[in-house]
Design an enzyme around this catalytic site. Structure first.
Site, short mmCIF file in Angstrom:
data_model
loop_
_atom_site.label_atom_id
_atom_site.label_comp_id
_atom_site.label_asym_id
_atom_site.label_seq_id
_atom_site.Cartn_x
_atom_site.Cartn_y
_atom_site.Cartn_z
CE1 TYR A 9 -3.71 2.49 0.48
CE2 TYR A 9 -2.29 3.43 2.17
CZ TYR A 9 -3.39 3.53 1.35
OH TYR A 9 -4.18 4.67 1.37
CG ASP B 90 5.72 4.05 0.91
OD1 ASP B 90 5.87 4.73 1.94
OD2 ASP B 90 4.60 3.83 0.41
CE LYS C 63 1.14 5.19 8.19
NZ LYS C 63 -0.24 5.44 8.62
#
Length: 409
Positions: free
Chosen positions: A114, A216, A244
Site C-alpha cells: 500500500y 516508501d 507518520k
C-alpha cells in the site's frame, strides 16, 4: 467490537479510553502514526508555542530549514528534502519527480503493498488471488472502479522478496520504467521483512538498468532506526517518502533523495512543488520536537527490543497452547499470523487464517488491548509503552491463544 464500533474520547502515552470510560493499551497507535505516544509533552508544548505565534501555513520560516536539516542529518539518502501533508501526497510527488527526471512513464510496485490511494499506486494492494494472476506474472488489479485506467495500465506489479522476477521485469521494461517503489519492510502486510541482501541486490539491479529506486518509508521511517529502513539495512535508495512518525501523528510528510533527482522540484525544474499546506508550521513544530527525540536512536532500540521480547513470548505461548501461529515484529510494528508457513510476500501472508485471528483479536480487545480485526494490519508499540503495558499485552496474548485453541478442539 461487532456489532458495536468503538468510539474514543481521549488518549495519553500508550493508553486510550473509549466514550464509556474503558481503558485500553493502544496497539493501533493512530495507524502507526505515533512513535513517542499520545500527547507527548515536548511535542504538545512545541505545537502550542507555534500556534501562539500566529504562523500556520503558506510561509517559510527558520523552522522549515531546521526540520529539513534534521532529516538530512539522519536519513542517508536525504541530500534534499521537501515537505507535504500525507503519505499519499509524498508518494504522488516522488513518482512525479521520477517520471520528470527519467522521461519515462511506467512504475513497478509490490503486490500487496500500500503506497496511498492515488491512481497509479492503488493497484494490487490487496487483490483477490483469483484476480491476481500467476505468481511469476502478477496482474495489475485496480483497487476500485474510480481509478484512471491509463494510470493502472502504466503500473506493473511484482512479488516481494523475489529477485529473479524483479530483475526480469526491470530488464524487460527498462526503457519505459521510471521507478521501482517498494516498502523496504512490508508493514502494510503486518510485518514482512526483506530476505538477506534483497534490498541491496534490488538497488544494484535498478542501477544497472537506469531505473530509480524509491523506498516508501511512510511507516518504517524513523522507526526501525533513526534513519529508517535504509539505515537499518544499509541500502540507500534514490528517493524516499516519509510520514507518520516524522511528526508523531501530526499531518506531515516528506520526500527526500538525491540532489540531482530532487532538482526537478526547483522553480525552474520539470516537476515543481506546490501546495498551500506543504510545510504547515504547526506540523513542522511537532516534527522538530519529535525528531529531536528520535535522532540518537534510543527510541528505536527500545522498540526493536520490545518487538524481540514479544516475538519470544508469543512463540513460547503458542507452543504451550499448541496453536500454529507466529508473531513478526520490528521497530515497534508487529502482527500475528495464524499459519505455520513462512511469510515472505503477499500470497504467503494470505495463508494466515482470518477466522483464528478474529477470535484472537476479539479476546485481546476484551482483555483491554486495542487491536483491529484485520488479518494483514500493522499493529504497533510506542516509546510511551512501559513494562506494565507489555505485561498486559503478553497476558492478553496468552488468553487470546487459549481462546483460539478452544475453537479448534
Amino acid at each position: 467490537m461487532e456489532p458495536y464500533p468503538l468510539w474514543f474520547s481521549r488518549a495519553k502515552g500508550g493508553r486510550i479510553w473509549d466514550v464509556d470510560g474503558n481503558e485500553y493499551v493502544d496497539c493501533v497507535v493512530n495507524m502507526s502514526a505515533l512513535i513517542l505516544g499520545h500527547g507527548d509533552d515536548t511535542v504538545t508544548r512545541a505545537v502550542k508555542e507555534q500556534i501562539e505565534s500566529g504562523l500556520t501555513c503558506g510561509v517559510e520560516t527558520e523552522l522549515s530549514i531546521k526540520v529539513a536539516e534534521q532529516v538530512a542529518r539522519i536519513v542517508p539518502c536525504a541530500e534534499c528534502v521537501k515537505f507535504s501533508n500525507s503519505g499519499t501526497e509524498a508518494v504522488a510527488k516522488a513518482l512525479m519527480i521520477a517520471r520528470a527526471y527519467s522521461g519515462k512513464q511506467k512504475i513497478l510496485k509490490l503486490e500487496g503493498g500500500y503506497n496511498g490511494w492515488q491512481d497509479c499506486v492503488a493497484v494490487s494492494s490487496k487483490p483477490s488471488l483469483k484476480m491476481a494472476g500467476p505468481n511469476r506474472r502478477p496482474r495489475s488489479v485496480p483497487e476500485n472502479q474510480g481509478l484512471l485506467k491509463a494510470a493502472v495500465d502504466a503500473t506493473l506489479v511484482m512479488p516481494f522478496n523475489d529477485l529473479q522476477i524483479a530483475e526480469r521485469m526491470i530488464k524487460r521494461h527498462r526503457k519505459n520504467l521510471a521507478a521501482v517503489i517498494i516498502e523496504p519492510i512490508m508493514f502494510n502486510l503486518g510485518c514482512v521483512l526483506p530476505k538477506d541482501d534483497y534490498l541491496r541486490a534490488l538497488k544494484e539491479i535498478t542501477d544497472r538498468n537506469d531505473v530509480l529506486l524509491i523506498f516508501d518509508e511512510v511507516i518504517s521511517g524513523f522507526r526501525v532506526a533513526a534513519g529508517g529502513a535504509q539505515e537499518y539495512y544499509g541500502v540507500v535508495p534514490d528517493l524516499a517518502t516519509f510520514a507518520k512518525a516524522i511528526a508523531n501523528g501530526f499531518p506531515m510528510s516528506a520526500v527526500a533523495g538525491r540532489a540531482d533527482v530532487m532538482d526537478t522540484t526547483s522553480p525552474s525544474g520539470k516537476a515543481g512543488w506546490a501546495g498551500v499546506y506543504n510545510g504547515s508550521q504547526v506540523s513542522l513544530a511537532a516534527s522538530h520536537a519529535t525528531l529531536e527525540q528520535l535522532a540518537n536512536g534510543e527510541v528505536q532500540r527500545k522498540l526493536n527490543s520490545q518487538c524481540e521480547h514479544l516475538e519470544k513470548r508469543f512463540s513460547e505461548l503458542a507452543r504451550e497452547a499448541a496453536v500454529q501461529a507466529q508473531l513478526s515484529g520490528l521497530g515497534g510494528q508487529f502482527q500475528v499470523y495464524f499459519t505455520d508457513k513462512k511469510i515472505t510476500d503477499y500470497r504467503s501472508a494470505c495463508n494466515a487464517d482470518p477466522t483464528q485471528f478474529k477470535v484472537f483479536q476479539g479476546e485481546l480487545l476484551r482483555k483491554g488491548v486495542y487491536t483491529l480485526p484485520i488479518t494483514l494490519f500493522h499493529h504497533g508499540l510506542v516509546a510511551a509503552h512501559d513494562q506494565e503495558d507489555m505485561e498486559r499485552i503478553v497476558r492478553a496474548i496468552r488468553e487470546g491463544l487459549k481462546k483460539v485453541k478452544e475453537i479448534r478442539t
